[in-house]
Design a protein around this motif. Structure first.
Motif, mmCIF file in Angstrom:
data_model
loop_
_atom_site.group_PDB
_atom_site.id
_atom_site.type_symbol
_atom_site.label_atom_id
_atom_site.label_comp_id
_atom_site.label_asym_id
_atom_site.label_seq_id
_atom_site.Cartn_x
_atom_site.Cartn_y
_atom_site.Cartn_z
ATOM 1 N N GLY A 1 0.822 -1.209 0.000
ATOM 2 C CA GLY A 1 0.000 0.000 0.000
ATOM 3 C C GLY A 1 0.852 1.253 0.000
ATOM 4 O O GLY A 1 0.538 2.243 -0.689
ATOM 5 N N TRP B 1 1.076 4.375 -3.085
ATOM 6 C CA TRP B 1 0.852 5.800 -2.856
ATOM 7 C C TRP B 1 2.128 6.615 -2.995
ATOM 8 O O TRP B 1 2.080 7.805 -3.327
ATOM 9 C CB TRP B 1 0.193 6.033 -1.498
ATOM 10 N N MET C 1 2.459 8.101 -6.438
ATOM 11 C CA MET C 1 1.577 9.184 -6.819
ATOM 12 C C MET C 1 2.351 10.510 -6.895
ATOM 13 O O MET C 1 3.453 10.618 -6.358
ATOM 14 C CB MET C 1 0.424 9.305 -5.820
ATOM 15 N N CYS D 1 2.085 11.355 0.032
ATOM 16 C CA CYS D 1 1.031 10.353 -0.147
ATOM 17 C C CYS D 1 1.330 9.090 0.657
ATOM 18 O O CYS D 1 0.409 8.455 1.171
ATOM 19 C CB CYS D 1 0.882 10.010 -1.623
ATOM 20 N N ALA D 2 2.599 8.722 0.752
ATOM 21 C CA ALA D 2 2.968 7.567 1.564
ATOM 22 C C ALA D 2 2.623 7.815 3.026
ATOM 23 O O ALA D 2 2.107 6.941 3.725
ATOM 24 C CB ALA D 2 4.461 7.271 1.408
ATOM 25 N N TYR E 1 -1.167 7.533 3.508
ATOM 26 C CA TYR E 1 -1.662 6.157 3.542
ATOM 27 C C TYR E 1 -1.445 5.535 4.912
ATOM 28 O O TYR E 1 -2.375 4.951 5.492
ATOM 29 C CB TYR E 1 -0.961 5.319 2.472
ATOM 30 N N ILE F 1 -9.135 4.870 0.113
ATOM 31 C CA ILE F 1 -7.697 5.073 -0.113
ATOM 32 C C ILE F 1 -7.017 3.746 -0.442
ATOM 33 O O ILE F 1 -6.095 3.682 -1.265
ATOM 34 C CB ILE F 1 -7.051 5.714 1.138
ATOM 35 N N ASP F 2 -7.502 2.675 0.170
ATOM 36 C CA ASP F 2 -6.890 1.356 -0.001
ATOM 37 C C ASP F 2 -7.568 0.534 -1.094
ATOM 38 O O ASP F 2 -7.157 -0.606 -1.335
ATOM 39 C CB ASP F 2 -6.967 0.597 1.334
ATOM 40 N N PRO G 1 -4.925 -0.237 -4.046
ATOM 41 C CA PRO G 1 -3.793 -1.035 -3.556
ATOM 42 C C PRO G 1 -4.166 -2.454 -3.159
ATOM 43 O O PRO G 1 -3.408 -3.399 -3.421
ATOM 44 C CB PRO G 1 -3.299 -0.229 -2.348
#
Length: 321
Positions: free
Chosen positions: A152, A156, A159, A165-166, A169, A201-202, A205
């Motif tokens: 996941g 991100w 992106m 973004c990491a 997440y 969000i997930d 992923p």
């Protein structure tokens, strides 16, 4: 830069894994608790406000530092910042010692030690658990943890906002748990938005991880289990990961804690007079044992190599293009 950042972070974590109880995580958990204290007045809108403030408080500085470094063409410092953020957001080896120790204990026939280790890791009551149940829960925990702490984060990080973004997440994943799973937060409206936000969000992923498991494992069984049994979990995302992962390894997953993960025939399904189980209503695969833990390690590493290979190809295409 993206591929090299992830590669360097993975290598650093293999040499110096970050402890799950490190000070940075502790501060984030403390901030989440304060947000809940400040904003929780029993309404879902308050949870939404707290969620956005929490996410923004961590995303904005992360993105700001990265943009400033790029603006002034401090490429090496921007690269180092990327590596640091990926290292902090990854959790590939946070809990691997539990999994490895459980695997060794089961292989040696020491079920008592395996129960103790599993209880420490999952906080579940493991008294009286048989070896197959210990193995099943350990495999499930490993697959879910690997997805949320590794794959996941990878998605991100790719992106446009990259490291920010990491961070988003991992913080969103934590808030979905912290504001819903504790006893005093269950059935509270405050955590509803956090859970729903992380679900979306997930969403991509989760499916990419399931596809990766299928590609590097038994593709047909993984897809079959995913399509026919994932909806039986109350948490759809967990159902997708476990059915695809279990199918890829030829292992039947599904714990009693997941009340919707019913792999046996239910009363509303057509059965014959002998009340026998219908083959179409049973997940494919064998009951997990000590060997399933070793299969899990292989599956995760093959999926990781697949992600890295695809990322390398993408990076090469961007560079050449």
């Amino acid at each position: 830069m993206t591929f090299l950042s992830i590669l360097c972070a993975l290598l650093i974590e293999q040499l110096k894994p970050l402890r799950a109880d490190n000070p940075i995580y502790a501060e984030i958990k403390s901030l989440a608790m304060r947000m809940e204290t400040w904003f929780n007045a029993g309404h879902a809108s308050h949870g939404r406000m707290g969620w956005f403030l929490m996410i923004g408080a961590l995303m904005v500085p992360t993105a700001g530092v990265y943009w400033i470094l790029l603006h002034y063409q401090l490429t090496l410092l921007a690269f180092a910042w990327n590596v640091l953020i990926v290292y902090l957001t990854l959790g590939f080896r946070h809990y691997s010692h539990y999994f490895t120790s459980i695997q060794l204990a089961l292989s040696a026939g020491d079920e008592a030690t395996a129960r103790t280790l599993l209880a420490d890791w999952t906080k579940l009551d493991t008294v009286g658990m048989e070896a197959s149940e210990i193995a099943r829960i350990a495999v499930e925990k490993a697959l879910i943890t690997t997805h949320r702490n590794v794959f996941g984060v990878f998605f991100w990080f790719l992106m446009p906002l990259g490291p920010a973004c990491a961070v988003m997440y991992r913080v969103a994943e934590y808030l979905a748990r912290a504001w819903n799973e504790p006893e005093h937060m269950r059935n509270e409206a405050f955590g509803q938005f956090a859970a729903r936000a992380f679900y979306w969000i997930d969403w991509i992923p989760v499916r990419l991880t399931a596809v990766a498991f299928a590609v590097v494992g038994n593709f047909e069984d993984a897809i079959y289990a995913w399509r026919n049994f994932a909806q039986r979990w109350q948490d759809e995302s967990i159902g997708i990961i476990l059915t695809a992962g279990g199918g890829a390894m030829g292992v039947r997953l599904g714990t009693p804690a997941e009340t919707a993960a019913r792999v046996l025939v239910t009363p509303d399904m057509a059965v014959d007079d002998s009340d026998s189980e219908s083959e179409s209503d049973i997940l494919p695969g064998e009951e997990p044992g000590a060997r399933a833990l070793q299969s899990t390690v292989g599956l995760v590493w093959r999926a990781l190599l697949l992600w890295m290979l695809l990322l390398l190809l993408m990076s090469g295409a961007v560079f050449l293009g």
